[in-house]
Design a protein around this motif. Structure first.
Motif, PDB file in Angstrom:
ATOM      1  N   CYS A  34      83.886-104.021 -35.488  1.00 33.75           N
ATOM      2  CA  CYS A  34      84.371-104.709 -36.565  1.00 33.75           C
ATOM      3  C   CYS A  34      85.925-104.372 -36.799  1.00 33.75           C
ATOM      4  O   CYS A  34      86.315-103.291 -36.968  1.00 33.75           O
ATOM      5  N   CYS A  50      80.295-108.957 -37.814  1.00 38.62           N
ATOM      6  CA  CYS A  50      79.740-107.646 -38.348  1.00 38.62           C
ATOM      7  C   CYS A  50      78.915-108.148 -39.324  1.00 38.62           C
ATOM      8  O   CYS A  50      78.896-108.769 -40.134  1.00 38.62           O
ATOM      9  N   LEU A  57      83.448-109.960 -34.731  1.00 40.26           N
ATOM     10  CA  LEU A  57      83.709-108.752 -33.832  1.00 40.26           C
ATOM     11  C   LEU A  57      84.891-108.661 -32.941  1.00 40.26           C
ATOM     12  O   LEU A  57      85.004-109.556 -32.347  1.00 40.26           O
TER      13      LEU A  57
END
Length: 236
Positions: A34, A50, A57
């Motif tokens: 993340c 995330c 991500l």
């Protein structure tokens, strides 16, 4: 390659080290995290979002993800326990360089013949490697004249030769550690006057685990194979 085989045999007889098995922690070097680090250091093997903030991500830096062997192989220069001084007057072990592809050469700063050519060869090799790989590379110049090549002198030499970037390192050892390392590289040298040495002209490439993968011998030679070896090693 016969010279590499010879050096490895010589290395075994010098260090008298017991063998150890190499193990990899992880062969998958791609991971995603993340961008807000909602879950701290948690990573994912595939792209996605995330679960906390729902942001996409991002791929984690390869340098951070790459994991080294848990053990040092018997053919690694990181088995050498000698202490060296850098041009910044910092004490290090060779193992402190672990994790980077190493391009190494042995010189001395008062040399007026071969060493300037070796320095030029090192800079020429560096110029052919994309700068994006600098973080994973270390160009190391080891003095064969530790008495005169103090950290202060090595620092001056680095600046004079435009080799004072973070990916350049100069090392001063003891006479014993320099001789030991020269034997590992099959570099021969002999002092012929207080400020002059005769010596071999060899540039060596080591993988991030300190294992020899290539050597270039001579002055001003075609470095195509050396550059290819560095790129292949730094990309793995």
């Amino acid at each position: 390659m016969k010279v590499v085989k010879y050096i490895m045999i010589l290395f075994f007889s010098i260090t008298l080290l017991s063998s150890c098995k190499r193990e990899k922690n992880n062969t998958n070097l791609t991971a995603y995290e993340c961008p807000m680090l909602c879950e701290g250091d948690k990573t994912y093997a595939e792209e996605g979002s995330c679960p906390v903030c729902k942001m996409d991500l991002t791929q984690k830096n390869q340098k951070e993800v790459k994991e080294l062997a848990t053990d040092i192989s018997e053919s690694s220069i990181f088995n050498l326990t000698s202490v060296w001084k850098t041009e910044e007057n910092e004490s290090i072990h060779l193992e402190d360089l672990r994790g980077k592809t190493l391009v190494m050469v042995m010189i001395y700063t008062t040399c007026k013949a071969a060493c300037p050519r070796l320095v030029a060869d090192m800079r020429n090799i560096e110029s052919k490697i994309p700068k994006e790989y600098n973080d994973n590379l270390q160009y190391v110049l080891i003095s064969i004249d530790p008495k005169n090549d103090t950290p202060k002198r090595l620092k001056v030499f680095a600046k004079e030769n435009y080799m004072d970037g973070e990916h350049w390192t100069f090392l001063q050892g003891t006479e014993e550690s320099v001789r030991e390392f020269a034997n590992v590289l099959a570099v021969k040298y002999k002092q012929i006057s207080p400020l002059d040495f005769s010596h071999s002209n060899i540039i060596s490439v080591f993988n991030p685990e300190g294992e020899l993968v290539h050597q270039q011998e001579g002055l001003g030679v075609d470095n195509k194979e050396t550059v290819a070896s560095i790129l292949e090693t730094v990309k793995n």
